[in-house]
Scaffold this active site. Structure first.
Site, PDB file in Angstrom:
ATOM      1  N   ASP A 195      -7.645   4.185  12.060  1.00  9.08           N
ATOM      2  CA  ASP A 195      -6.450   3.445  12.343  1.00  9.08           C
ATOM      3  C   ASP A 195      -5.818   4.575  13.223  1.00  9.08           C
ATOM      4  O   ASP A 195      -4.560   4.952  12.872  1.00  9.08           O
ATOM      5  CB  ASP A 195      -5.623   3.410  10.973  1.00  9.08           C
ATOM      6  CG  ASP A 195      -4.277   2.598  11.338  1.00  9.08           C
ATOM      7  OD1 ASP A 195      -4.225   2.254  12.520  1.00  9.08           O
ATOM      8  OD2 ASP A 195      -3.383   2.617  10.510  1.00  9.08           O
ATOM      9  N   ASN A 202       2.814   5.601   2.765  1.00  7.33           N
ATOM     10  CA  ASN A 202       2.822   4.275   2.259  1.00  7.33           C
ATOM     11  C   ASN A 202       1.231   3.981   1.546  1.00  7.33           C
ATOM     12  O   ASN A 202       1.111   3.370   0.936  1.00  7.33           O
ATOM     13  CB  ASN A 202       3.055   3.329   3.440  1.00  7.33           C
ATOM     14  CG  ASN A 202       3.104   2.057   2.813  1.00  7.33           C
ATOM     15  OD1 ASN A 202       3.454   1.276   1.895  1.00  7.33           O
ATOM     16  ND2 ASN A 202       1.708   1.339   3.517  1.00  7.33           N
ATOM     17  N   HIS A 203       0.425   4.739   2.479  1.00  6.13           N
ATOM     18  CA  HIS A 203      -0.939   4.576   2.022  1.00  6.13           C
ATOM     19  C   HIS A 203      -1.937   5.921   2.407  1.00  6.13           C
ATOM     20  O   HIS A 203      -1.328   6.699   3.174  1.00  6.13           O
ATOM     21  CB  HIS A 203      -1.605   3.350   2.851  1.00  6.13           C
ATOM     22  CG  HIS A 203      -1.423   3.279   4.268  1.00  6.13           C
ATOM     23  ND1 HIS A 203      -0.325   2.790   4.810  1.00  6.13           N
ATOM     24  CD2 HIS A 203      -2.165   4.148   5.128  1.00  6.13           C
ATOM     25  CE1 HIS A 203      -0.277   2.961   6.085  1.00  6.13           C
ATOM     26  NE2 HIS A 203      -1.228   3.858   6.378  1.00  6.13           N
ATOM     27  N   GLN A 259      -6.971   1.261   3.864  1.00  3.60           N
ATOM     28  CA  GLN A 259      -6.018   1.934   3.520  1.00  3.60           C
ATOM     29  C   GLN A 259      -5.126   1.496   2.252  1.00  3.60           C
ATOM     30  O   GLN A 259      -4.078   0.716   2.348  1.00  3.60           O
ATOM     31  CB  GLN A 259      -4.916   1.737   4.707  1.00  3.60           C
ATOM     32  CG  GLN A 259      -5.294   2.495   5.918  1.00  3.60           C
ATOM     33  CD  GLN A 259      -4.523   2.144   7.115  1.00  3.60           C
ATOM     34  OE1 GLN A 259      -4.013   0.994   7.499  1.00  3.60           O
ATOM     35  NE2 GLN A 259      -4.493   3.288   8.218  1.00  3.60           N
ATOM     36  N   ARG A 299       8.432  11.762  10.907  1.00  4.70           N
ATOM     37  CA  ARG A 299       8.821  10.211  11.279  1.00  4.70           C
ATOM     38  C   ARG A 299       8.097   9.794   9.982  1.00  4.70           C
ATOM     39  O   ARG A 299       6.638   9.792   9.602  1.00  4.70           O
ATOM     40  CB  ARG A 299       7.795  10.211  12.373  1.00  4.70           C
ATOM     41  CG  ARG A 299       7.567   8.379  12.835  1.00  4.70           C
ATOM     42  CD  ARG A 299       6.725   8.340  13.910  1.00  4.70           C
ATOM     43  NE  ARG A 299       6.461   6.719  14.102  1.00  4.70           N
ATOM     44  CZ  ARG A 299       5.434   6.125  13.389  1.00  4.70           C
ATOM     45  NH1 ARG A 299       4.757   6.534  12.256  1.00  4.70           N
ATOM     46  NH2 ARG A 299       5.141   4.571  13.496  1.00  4.70           N
ATOM     47  N   ASP A 311       6.481   7.118   8.196  1.00  2.15           N
ATOM     48  CA  ASP A 311       5.603   5.888   8.764  1.00  2.15           C
ATOM     49  C   ASP A 311       5.916   4.727   8.058  1.00  2.15           C
ATOM     50  O   ASP A 311       6.026   4.830   6.762  1.00  2.15           O
ATOM     51  CB  ASP A 311       4.007   6.237   8.817  1.00  2.15           C
ATOM     52  CG  ASP A 311       3.051   5.252   9.287  1.00  2.15           C
ATOM     53  OD1 ASP A 311       3.428   5.105  10.360  1.00  2.15           O
ATOM     54  OD2 ASP A 311       2.573   4.513   8.558  1.00  2.15           O
ATOM     55  N   LEU A 333       7.272   0.744   2.797  1.00  2.00           N
ATOM     56  CA  LEU A 333       7.320   1.570   1.648  1.00  2.00           C
ATOM     57  C   LEU A 333       8.213   1.444   0.561  1.00  2.00           C
ATOM     58  O   LEU A 333       8.052   1.685  -0.613  1.00  2.00           O
ATOM     59  CB  LEU A 333       7.514   3.265   2.402  1.00  2.00           C
ATOM     60  CG  LEU A 333       7.577   4.329   1.612  1.00  2.00           C
ATOM     61  CD1 LEU A 333       6.134   4.817   1.231  1.00  2.00           C
ATOM     62  CD2 LEU A 333       8.120   5.540   2.359  1.00  2.00           C
ATOM     63  N   GLU A 363      10.584   4.772  10.544  1.00  5.95           N
ATOM     64  CA  GLU A 363       9.652   3.693  11.602  1.00  5.95           C
ATOM     65  C   GLU A 363       9.999   2.478  10.388  1.00  5.95           C
ATOM     66  O   GLU A 363       9.238   1.933   9.717  1.00  5.95           O
ATOM     67  CB  GLU A 363       8.291   4.020  11.650  1.00  5.95           C
ATOM     68  CG  GLU A 363       7.733   3.010  12.500  1.00  5.95           C
ATOM     69  CD  GLU A 363       6.371   2.297  12.082  1.00  5.95           C
ATOM     70  OE1 GLU A 363       5.835   1.646  12.781  1.00  5.95           O
ATOM     71  OE2 GLU A 363       5.830   2.579  10.988  1.00  5.95           O
TER      72      GLU A 363
END
Ligand code: NOJ
Length: 547
Positions: free
Chosen positions: A62, A104-105, A170, A200, A202, A207, A242
């Site tokens: 990714d 987040n992952h 992920q 940043r 993500d 999240l 983001e």
């Protein structure tokens, strides 16, 4: 934060991916040493902050947003030593660096996940979110419609389901686990100690969602902890979220003084493209009007395009349709049922007038502008590449073989260079545009220079000016001086009255425009098709200062 620490309100940002920017050791992969060699180019372009896409060790399924180790640099790109040298060299040139914080992952190859799936008794099991049965009614939809079957996948080793809002490789981290939160603080502390100016964050809107509770405020305390952590560890580092979604969702990230410093302005972004598609200034005024309020220390980050799709999910269906029809008429140009996987220049058919119009808007709208690498020369896209890779081709430095990116054969590169059609590197490249007085690159240097001289655009009070003509968008930003910008989104010439330009006690300076116009008389502003005109009002006794 003290006034002088609000550097991000005056910044011009540049997003780049190390692996596609410049190869220095002929292995075909861009690297930190290559990037260091291009810092003078970036400094003279005039940008003041680099947003670095993920450079951490990763299986790269990714584009690096699948992290395997948060405390290192992917060996293909260099070493931690190269990273430190890069930060030092950037600072020498007055350039700050923001890095992606992807928490987040993790990648499913991360040792935490490997431990978790093999050893349920290990502390890492609780780093992720598991379920013995597949939850019947998942609270959230997959982030990438059409690419993911769902948000729960079965792990053959753990013999349980795990949560993943993005791809199945992920797994989502379990933010209700205080150990995970501690770990995230450690990661932040590590990169701050190496000299970054912030992160940043993500997928911030995802999240903060709980997997079990639809209340999206559940993890806002976590965001506040991050803000506190960063304030205690750095005098001026920032958090940039983001976060996308409707105004009531993104507004939460700006609530009070203790959440985000900055946020990507997805709402304005979509209305900018709506305005370009419908040729109407009213769409942009609407994009500004719907923005949620923010604290004085918060700031929007405005953009046209970046490494992801142009996400149109907050427009009405018929508005989305207008944008799709104009800018992505073919199915292959669309992605995730809501977006467009193209760069700006080809969307506008390489029309220089419209490209300048779009960037003039970006640089004059209230907030901080960011451009994606290659935007300054009008790079195109490669729709033969899968998914969002279409907009992630290598940087086009010169018309020489391999576009000056690498001396290795292109089969070794992460992605090819565009070598066919109007946007091929043979015609669109840095070297060629530096030699041409009228090039987009020289125009971009001018607009960036001017933007940095007009702090009112980043920090002033913005008002929309009614012109009575729906194809025109006009606004003013006032701080010590006032800047008035007038844009004609339409394909026909027109004249509008701008009452603010009938100012008696100020000298009106036209500081930027698409043509040599006469100064407005009685506030009458003439506009060519797709015109832009920026005026600065200087109180009469101060006219000689500052410009
Ligand atoms: C947001 C990034 O911008 C995008 O490129 C990535 O695919 C997702 N996060 C998931 O990691």
């Amino acid at each position: 934060m003290r006034e002088r620490d609000l550097w991000y309100k005056r910044a011009v940002m540049y997003a780049l991916d190390v692996e596609t920017f410049q190869d220095s050791n002929d292995d075909g992969i861009g690297d930190f040493q290559g990037l260091i060699g291009r810092l003078d180019y970036l400094a003279t372009l005039g940008i003041s902050c680099i947003w670095l896409l993920p450079f951490y060790p990763s299986p790269n399924r990714d584009n690096g947003y699948d992290v395997m180790d948060y405390y290192n640099v992917d060996s293909r790109l260099g070493t931690l030593g190269d990273f430190a040298a890069f930060i030092h060299e950037a600072k020498e040139r007055g350039i700050r660096v923001l890095v992606d914080l992807v928490v987040n992952h993790t990648s499913d190859q991360h040792p935490w996940f490997q431990q978790a799936r093999h050893h349920k008794n290990s502390k890492y099991y609780d780093y992720y979110v598991w379920s013995k049965e597949k939850p019947k009614e998942p609270i959230a939809q997959p982030a990438f419609a059409g690419e993911q079957a769902g948000i729960w996948s079965y792990d053959e080793i753990a013999k349980e389901y795990y949560l993943h809002r993005f791809y199945s490789h992920q797994p989502d981290l379990n933010l209700s686990n205080s150990e995970v939160r501690k770990e995230i603080h450690h990661i932040m502390g590590f990169w701050l100690a190496l000299g970054v100016s912030g992160f940043r964050l993500d997928a911030a809107h995802i999240l903060v969602q709980s997997d079990r509770d639809s209340d999206s405020d559940v993890y806002m305390g976590f965001i506040e902890d991050m803000r506190e952590f960063i304030s205690m560890h750095s005098r001026d580092a920032i958090l940039l979220a983001e976060a996308s979604g409707p105004p009531e969702v993104v507004g939460k990230f700006f609530k009070g003084k203790d959440r985000m410093h900055m946020m990507f302005n997805f709402l304005l972004n979509q209305h900018l493209f709506l305005g370009l598609a419908q040729k109407k200034g009213t769409a942009i005024a609407e994009g500004l009007r719907i923005l949620p309020g923010k604290a004085y220390t918060s700031q929007w980050l405005n953009f046209l395009r970046h490494h992801d799709e142009l996400n149109l999910e907050d427009l009405k269906k018929e508005e989305q349709q207008d944008v799709f029809e104009k800018f992505a008429p073919e199915e292959n140009m669309r992605i995730f049922e809501r977006g467009i996987r193209r760069r700006l220049a080809p969307m506008l058919h390489g029309d220089r007038h419209r490209i300048e119009l779009a960037y003039s808007l970006l640089f004059s709208l209230p907030g901080t502008p960011v451009i994606q690498y290659g935007a300054e020369i009008g790079m195109g896209d490669d729709l033969s590449l899968p998914e969002r890779n279409s907009v992630r081709t290598v940087m086009q430095w010169s018309p020489e073989e391999n576009a000056g990116f690498s001396d290795a054969p292109p089969v070794q590169w992460p992605r090819p260079v565009i070598d066919k059609g109007d946007f091929a590197y043979q015609h669109v490249n840095v070297w060629g545009q530096q030699r041409q007085t009228n090039s987009l690159l020289n125009w971009m240097e001018r607009v960036i220079r001017l933007r940095r001289q007009c702090p009112e655009l980043g920090d002033g009070k913005c008002d929309i000016i009614e012109t009575g003509n729906e194809q025109v968008f006009a606004h003013s930003c006032g701080l010590q001086y006032t800047l008035i910008a007038v844009h004609n989104m339409g394909e026909t010439a027109c004249t509008v009255t701008i009452p603010d330009l009938i100012e008696q006690d100020a000298t009106i300076l036209e500081v930027f425009s698409n043509n040599n116009y006469e100064l407005p008389q009685q506030g009458q502003v003439k506009l060519d098709p797709y015109a832009y005109r920026w005026f600065r009002l200087h109180p009469k006794n101060k006219a000689k200062e500052n410009l």
